[in-house]
Design a protein around this motif. Sequence first.
Motif, PDB file in Angstrom:
ATOM      1  N   PRO A 365       0.827  -1.200   0.000  1.00  0.00           N
ATOM      2  CA  PRO A 365       0.000   0.000   0.000  1.00  0.00           C
ATOM      3  C   PRO A 365       0.868   1.260   0.000  1.00  0.00           C
ATOM      4  CG  PRO A 365      -0.553  -1.466   1.830  1.00  0.00           C
ATOM      5  CD  PRO A 365       0.684  -1.985   1.224  1.00  0.00           C
ATOM      6  N   VAL A 366       0.275   2.375  -0.395  1.00  0.00           N
ATOM      7  CA  VAL A 366       1.001   3.649  -0.423  1.00  0.00           C
ATOM      8  C   VAL A 366       1.442   4.000   0.995  1.00  0.00           C
ATOM      9  CG1 VAL A 366       0.805   6.098  -1.010  1.00  0.00           C
ATOM     10  CG2 VAL A 366      -0.375   4.380  -2.381  1.00  0.00           C
ATOM     11  N   GLY A 367       2.625   4.545   1.124  1.00  0.00           N
ATOM     12  CA  GLY A 367       3.086   4.968   2.439  1.00  0.00           C
ATOM     13  C   GLY A 367       4.593   4.861   2.535  1.00  0.00           C
ATOM     14  N   VAL A 385       9.811   4.226   0.526  1.00  0.00           N
ATOM     15  CA  VAL A 385       8.605   4.969   0.186  1.00  0.00           C
ATOM     16  C   VAL A 385       7.930   4.223  -0.944  1.00  0.00           C
ATOM     17  CG1 VAL A 385       7.655   7.161  -0.549  1.00  0.00           C
ATOM     18  CG2 VAL A 385       9.718   7.121   0.837  1.00  0.00           C
ATOM     19  N   ASP A 387       4.727   4.003  -3.676  1.00  0.00           N
ATOM     20  CA  ASP A 387       3.628   4.744  -4.299  1.00  0.00           C
ATOM     21  C   ASP A 387       2.556   3.772  -4.794  1.00  0.00           C
ATOM     22  OD1 ASP A 387       5.048   3.623  -6.303  1.00  0.00           O
ATOM     23  OD2 ASP A 387       5.247   5.414  -7.535  1.00  0.00           O
ATOM     24  N   THR A 389       3.053   0.919  -6.345  1.00  0.00           N
ATOM     25  CA  THR A 389       3.507   0.017  -7.396  1.00  0.00           C
ATOM     26  C   THR A 389       4.421  -1.045  -6.793  1.00  0.00           C
ATOM     27  OG1 THR A 389       5.406   1.400  -7.902  1.00  0.00           O
ATOM     28  CG2 THR A 389       3.400   1.833  -9.141  1.00  0.00           C
ATOM     29  N   PRO A 392       9.775   0.271  -5.130  1.00  0.00           N
ATOM     30  CA  PRO A 392       9.745   1.437  -4.243  1.00  0.00           C
ATOM     31  C   PRO A 392      10.061   2.707  -5.027  1.00  0.00           C
ATOM     32  CG  PRO A 392      11.729   0.144  -3.878  1.00  0.00           C
ATOM     33  CD  PRO A 392      10.882  -0.636  -4.837  1.00  0.00           C
ATOM     34  N   SER A 393       9.394   3.802  -4.681  1.00  0.00           N
ATOM     35  CA  SER A 393       9.745   5.031  -5.378  1.00  0.00           C
ATOM     36  C   SER A 393      10.969   5.674  -4.728  1.00  0.00           C
ATOM     37  CB  SER A 393       8.576   5.998  -5.425  1.00  0.00           C
ATOM     38  OG  SER A 393       8.289   6.500  -4.158  1.00  0.00           O
TER      39      SER A 393
END
Lengths: 436, 231
Positions: A365-367, A385, A387, A389, A392-393
């Motif tokens: 999940p996002v976070g 982090v 987003d 997908t 990891p971003s």
Amino acid sequence: MSQKRTLEVELSTTGLGPDGRPRRVPLVVGGDAGGLALASPPADGPDLEGEHMLINIGPQHPATHGVLRLVLELDGETVVRCIPHIGYLHCGFEKIGEYRQYNQIIPWTDREDYLNSIGNNIAFALGAERLFGIEITERCKVLRVIGAELSRIASHLVWLGTTCIDIGAFTPFLWSFQERENIYNLLEAWVGARMTTSATRVGGMAADIPDKWVEGLVGFIRTFPKTIDECDRVLTKNGIWVGRTAGLGVMTPDEAINWSLSGPMLRASGVAYDVRRDFPYLDYETYDFDVPVGTAGDVYDRYLVRMEEMRQSVRILDQAVKRLPDGPVNVDDPRVILPPKSKATSEMESMIHHFKNVMEGPRPPVGECYVAVESPKGEKGYYMVSDGTSKPSRWRIRPPSFLNLAAIPRMVEGHLLSDVIAINASIDIVMGEIDR
Amino acid sequence: MRAPFTIVFPGADASVAPATPRNVPVSGGPASPTAEATRAQFQGAVVRVTVSRGETALVVDRARLHDIIQWLHDDPAQSYEYLSDLTAVEHRDTARPIEVVWHLRSLRFRRFLRVKVEIPNGAPLEVASVWDIYKGVDWLERECYDMFGIHFSGHPDLRRILLWEQYKEGFPLRKDFPLRGRFSRSEQLKNALAANPEARYSMEELSIANAYSELPAEMRQRLAKGEKTGE
């Protein structure tokens, strides 16, 4: 400026005592001169003040423990200023991580602090599991504790051996590397690799321990303390060892906290901060172990702290072996864990899970989250982090050696050139982790 | 003879015993008491408080960042004396602002806090350095500058750290930087061959000693013209 204290050491020049060992004599170390206390220089001596000299150590130098380059300004033999240069091993791990799925990053974590591969795998998997919101199984927790403590001992043994070589003792190097070999044999029997273990997966481990493996570990727990005691007997009261380490590179507790030191560096300076105890993970609060703390913050105390940490790791290993529960290693969660191969080829749902997990990768999940563990070098943190997908971003490594090394200009100031080697060795740097 | 160090025990004023976090919610949950206290102290300067995976993040006003971190460090009820990490985040969605992230720990209360500053698109990449509060941030800020191009005003020696000082391709962890680098392999090779092999020492290092006078005359002239050197 270091505190003055008296240590009892064995000096072979004083002859043998009744126990057949060299006699013990008091040796005053520390004080304003740093290192061994020297008599004040004669007032009418010749004026030896000359030009300052620029000297370059590294990047290819065995005593810099990797590709570290130090530019030193010397006044005679005393270091006036030190400018470190790093980055010779930079390979952009964090950038590459943004292009990899979570499980694909795990082999990269082997290669940063390569003396503590399994500890990094565990730290990364813990971070990713926090990001996914997964609770791992009890057996997995205990296996991870075993892996982390084994790699802590292996890393400290490399530190001990190489530091002995740097300072001029050869024998403990052979003893410690022999024991390290035993640990690597255990790891090889477990995950199939010695150094680049890639032992964890998000939600579990790559492999359960094989049959009879625990017996090998119990044998190691039984024999290893003897080696530590031997090294202890050779080094701790050795006059040369104490003379080359005591009173060097002192960091006071306030300084050590302010410079963000961690691990044995911080604890030798009298700050009892251990991530395992203060911000626990893997149920470390249920294990009974002590956090050794130094009282002088010098190279000698860092040595004592690391020796005691190895003994405490053996204690933790002993408890972990006794409580190792049966049960599954991996969580029962088809989002992240691959189905067994037999099911993947016979059941439709399992085949789809297998395909989605491998081709697309699990999506957290996002976070964001920051998970830190106590690596042999100090607080090792992963900040991730997501987003939403499967990649990891941002993936950030908090490298403990990097922050410990950042204090080296402060520590070597005013010491002799030969002490720079001992102080640098005491930081226990791994350039793979510093340069990433 | 000086006494040995007084041992610092973390968690001296912590209210709960440390325990492994379990079933951490993905988002939401109780925020750290520090968030409320910081809001009371600085009101509007705290833009937002978010909780992700049980960790509290304060998004603060860029202009007040230094004051807030100074207060978090100094205030005896907060006592964030240990800086764990400093980094920056650029999101894949480039419309979102770049974030600079400080991870602080209070050893005394066993607390963890994330402080963030958002730099909106188009604004100059500049935030205040906290080097005067935490000496350990020195290399972290240099790395952040090296990788993202963020300037930390007030840092005494902000230069590249992992990459060499003459690196020309930009800032690698920015999302517009391609994975394989900006220059082609032939350009990279050309640059490497054209690099000045004598430039191993920076001007600062040469000024250390009296080594400057021993340099070849031609190199001294180039340095006098202000040519940048150093790895």
